[in-house]
Each structure stands twice: as structure tokens, then as C-alpha cells.
Design an enzyme around this catalytic site. Structure first.
Site, short mmCIF file in Angstrom:
data_model
loop_
_atom_site.label_atom_id
_atom_site.label_comp_id
_atom_site.label_asym_id
_atom_site.label_seq_id
_atom_site.Cartn_x
_atom_site.Cartn_y
_atom_site.Cartn_z
N GLY A 35 19.72 139.29 10.69
CA GLY A 35 18.75 138.34 10.17
C GLY A 35 17.47 139.03 9.74
O GLY A 35 17.35 140.26 9.81
N PHE A 36 16.55 138.23 9.30
CA PHE A 36 15.27 138.74 8.80
C PHE A 36 14.54 139.55 9.88
O PHE A 36 14.27 140.75 9.70
CB PHE A 36 14.47 137.54 8.30
CG PHE A 36 13.00 137.74 8.21
CD1 PHE A 36 12.46 138.79 7.48
CD2 PHE A 36 12.13 136.86 8.84
CE1 PHE A 36 11.09 138.98 7.40
CE2 PHE A 36 10.76 137.02 8.76
CZ PHE A 36 10.24 138.09 8.04
N ASP A 47 26.32 139.20 14.68
CA ASP A 47 25.73 138.24 13.74
C ASP A 47 26.87 137.57 12.98
O ASP A 47 27.79 138.25 12.53
CB ASP A 47 24.80 138.98 12.75
CG ASP A 47 23.82 138.04 12.07
OD1 ASP A 47 22.61 138.29 12.16
OD2 ASP A 47 24.27 137.04 11.45
N GLY A 67 21.83 135.15 8.56
CA GLY A 67 21.62 136.60 8.35
C GLY A 67 22.40 137.05 7.12
O GLY A 67 23.23 136.30 6.60
N ALA A 126 14.19 134.87 21.86
CA ALA A 126 13.27 134.50 20.78
C ALA A 126 13.21 132.98 20.70
O ALA A 126 14.21 132.32 20.41
CB ALA A 126 13.76 135.07 19.46
N TYR A 152 15.47 120.76 16.52
CA TYR A 152 15.27 122.21 16.63
C TYR A 152 14.34 122.53 17.80
O TYR A 152 14.64 123.37 18.65
CB TYR A 152 14.70 122.73 15.31
CG TYR A 152 14.41 124.21 15.31
CD1 TYR A 152 15.43 125.12 15.51
CD2 TYR A 152 13.12 124.69 15.09
CE1 TYR A 152 15.16 126.49 15.50
CE2 TYR A 152 12.85 126.04 15.08
CZ TYR A 152 13.87 126.94 15.29
OH TYR A 152 13.61 128.27 15.29
#
Ligand code: UDP
Length: 327
Positions: A10-11, A31, A36, A117, A149
Site C-alpha cells: 500500500g501507500f 498484501d 495496494g 495502524a 470505518y
């Protein structure tokens, strides 16, 4: 040191993988490329200390040996982006809750330090900015999918803290605020890649609502540095940290900065929220982190200004953008 990064293509994950490789770690990435992109890690694939598994973190039989053999875990795999959450609420909730359950359960079984995260979304509609880590979550009605979320990540936090308290799992929870930089795509609605793409194409910049809502933007390299420092700090265990910039900018001002820095002839177009997202969509007016806890522990201070951040994204779009970025 063998480090597992979920969401490592991912970023943020791919920048973290690069930084840890440079620091001498052995890196394993899992991933599923849902958000991603392989492109993000293509340059790493032949590195002797890098391995990648294109798979879901829900695959417990894959995850178990990887977690058993690693020394530490950065758990970044999650559904992200307000647009994705509205369009794919089932995947959002399931990835965030079930995936984290797999990771934490195995991390606990093998006693592996885990950094989770999380997100500033968990503060929800709370308007008592700046947000401190022990402030309330103020979440909207369950009929508004945006809040799924926030709730799913809040459940992840509850679960991580529960594993810490009840089973002694060393966990660190990091609430990331708006993080930007090269490799972030506009596909999931993030404002800066959207604005830069629009400005470079000479299209109107789409500002949602009246544009007087504000955000604080942090460069991904500042974020990565802090994540690594937190993982290494023994006093971070069992704690929650805000990670972001505290320099606030309105979305109208952001649009003007992007037009200025790209020397674009684009105009600014205001679009009502219900048209941009869905009827009844709720946005937060301001989102500012209190970063004093992080500053005290690791001396954190974001290094890059908003203009530097924007310039790095503009350069990325000008030089290296892929088909994905313009989708
Ligand atoms: N936004 C906007 N135009 C866009 C994309 C987003 O005006 O093309 C607004 C969005 O409504 C929000 C802010 O920019 O108020 C930041 O949006 P983003 O999705 O990047 O992050 P958020 O803070 O909402 O998680």
C-alpha cells in the site's frame, strides 16, 4: 530483525518497507492488492531481504508461519478511503475486523510485538479539536456507512488493547491523520491526489461542501519515521498515539495552493456532499491532532511543509504516474 508488514504494497506500507530495508531489516509483506499496488513494491522484489505474498490476511494458514517466524509486525492492511467505504461497506467491515482478529490472535499465540495502524476517523464527529488520545469517539448513525470505518477501527483498537491487557501482547496503536505523498492514488477519494490530477489535466478542482472544512496533512516520510521510532521504543507498548501534522488548512486554500504550484488554469468547483458521496453524508469540519504525547516520547515533529508535500505529489504525478493514478 525480521519484520512482517501487512498491507506492505500500500501507500504507507511500501514506504515503510523501503525504510526498514535500508535500516537492514528482513521484510515480509502480505498484501491482497485490494487497495495496494504491485507497482509500489516492484523496485523491491529482487532485494535479497524482501519477500512478498499476494494474499489476504484472512488466510490464517498463510499468516501463521509468517507470524511465527517474524520478530515484529506492522499491521497496516485495512480498507481505506471514504469513497471505498461508502462503495464497499461489507469488504471494509470484514477486512478491518476479521483481518485484525487473525493478526492479533496469531501475534498473541507467538508473542510478537505488533503495531496497529488505526485512524483519526475514530474521533468521528467530535469537534473538540485538537484531539487527544483519550478523547471520546463521537460516531454517527449506523445508517451512514462512513461511520462503519470508524467503528471497525475502534473495534480493532479495543481488541488490541484487550490482547495487551488480558494476554500480555505487546501492542502499539497509532492513529494516523491525513497522510499524503507519492504513491497515494486518488481512486479512493483522497483529496490531494485528486486535486493534483485535476490541476495537471486542466480540469476543475472538485471541492466538496463549502470547502471551509479543514485538515492537517503529513508527508508519508514523516509518518514512516515515527512508526519505526514507536516500534523501537519500549515505553510505547500498550499505548495509543496520534500521528499527524498539526498545521491546519481549509480545503479551499488547499485547492488554491495546488493550482498555484502546478501553474494550472483550472478553476475550483464546489460540489455538495450529497452529490459527491451519498445523501446524508456527514463530514467533519476540522480534524487536528494533539501530537504532544508523540513529541514527548520520540521527539516527533513533522519536517515537511504543506508546499513541500504538494510539490512531491505533483512531481510524482508528472513523472511517474501510472494508469491507476488517473482511473
Ligand atoms: N474532498 C474534496 N474534494 C475531493 C476529495 C475530498 O473536497 O476531490 C474533501 C473531503 O470532503 C474532506 C477533505 O477533502 O472534507 C479530505 O478528504 P479525504 O478523503 O482526503 O480525507 P478525510 O479527511 O475525509 O479522511
Amino acid at each position: 530483525m525480521k519484520t512482517l508488514i501487512t498491507g506492505g504494497a500500500g501507500f504507507i506500507g511500501s514506504h515503510l518497507a523501503e525504510a526498514l530495508l535500508t535500516a537492514g531489516h528482513e521484510i515480509v509483506v502480505v498484501d491482497d492488492l485490494s487497495t495496494g499496488r504491485y507497482e509500489n513494491i516492484r523496485a523491491l522484489r529482487d532485494h535479497p531481504r524482501f519477500r512478498v505474498f499476494i494474499s489476504s490476511i484472512l488466510d490464517r494458514s498463510l499468516m501463521e508461519p509468517l507470524i511465527a517466524e517474524c520478530d515484529e509486525i506492522y499491521h497496516l492492511a485495512a480498507a481505506v478511503g471514504v469513497r471505498l467505504i461508502i462503495e464497499e461497506p461489507v469488504e471494509t467491515i470484514e477486512t478491518n475486523i476479521l483481518g485484525t482478529e487473525v493478526v492479533l490472535n496469531l501475534a498473541s499465540k507467538y508473542n510478537k510485538k505488533t503495531l496497529l495502524a488505526s485512524t483519526s476517523e475514530v474521533y468521528g464527529k467530535n469537534n473538540a479539536v485538537p484531539f487527544r488520545e483519550d478523547d471520546d469517539s463521537v460516531i454517527g448513525a449506523t445508517t451512514k456507512s462512513r461511520w462503519s470505518y470508524a467503528c471497525s477501527k475502534a473495534m480493532d483498537e479495543f481488541l488490541a488493547l484487550a490482547y495487551h491487557k488480558q494476554k500480555g501482547l505487546p501492542v502499539i496503536i497509532v492513529r494516523l491523520f491525513n497522510t499524503v505523498g507519492p504513491r497515494q492514488t486518488g481512486r479512493y477519494g483522497m483529496v490531494i491526489p485528486n486535486f493534483v490530477r485535476q490541476a495537471l489535466l486542466g480540469q476543475p478542482l472538485t471541492v466538496f461542501g463549502d470547502g471551509e472544512q479543514s485538515r492537517c496533512f503529513m508527508h508519508v516520510q514523516d509518518a514512516v519515521k515515527a512508526l519505526i521510532a514507536l516500534m523501537a521504543h519500549p515505553d510505547a507498548v500498550g499505548q495509543i498515539f496520534n500521528l499527524g501534522s498539526d498545521q491546519e488548512v481549509t480545503i479551499n486554500e488547499l485547492a488554491r495552493r495546488v493550482i498555484h504550484l502546478t501553474e494550472s488554469s483550472s478553476t475550483i468547483q464546489h460540489i455538495p456532499y450529497h452529490q459527491a458521496y451519498e445523501p446524508g453524508f456527514e463530514d467533519m469540519r476540522r480534524r487536528v491532532p494533539d501530537i504532544s504525547k508523540l513529541r514527548r516520547l520520540i521527539g516527533f515533529a513533522p519536517q515537511r511543509s504543506l508546499d513541500e508535500i504538494l510539490c512531491s505529489v505533483i512531481e510524482y504525478f508528472r513523472n511517474g504516474r501510472t494508469v491507476d493514478d488517473v482511473a
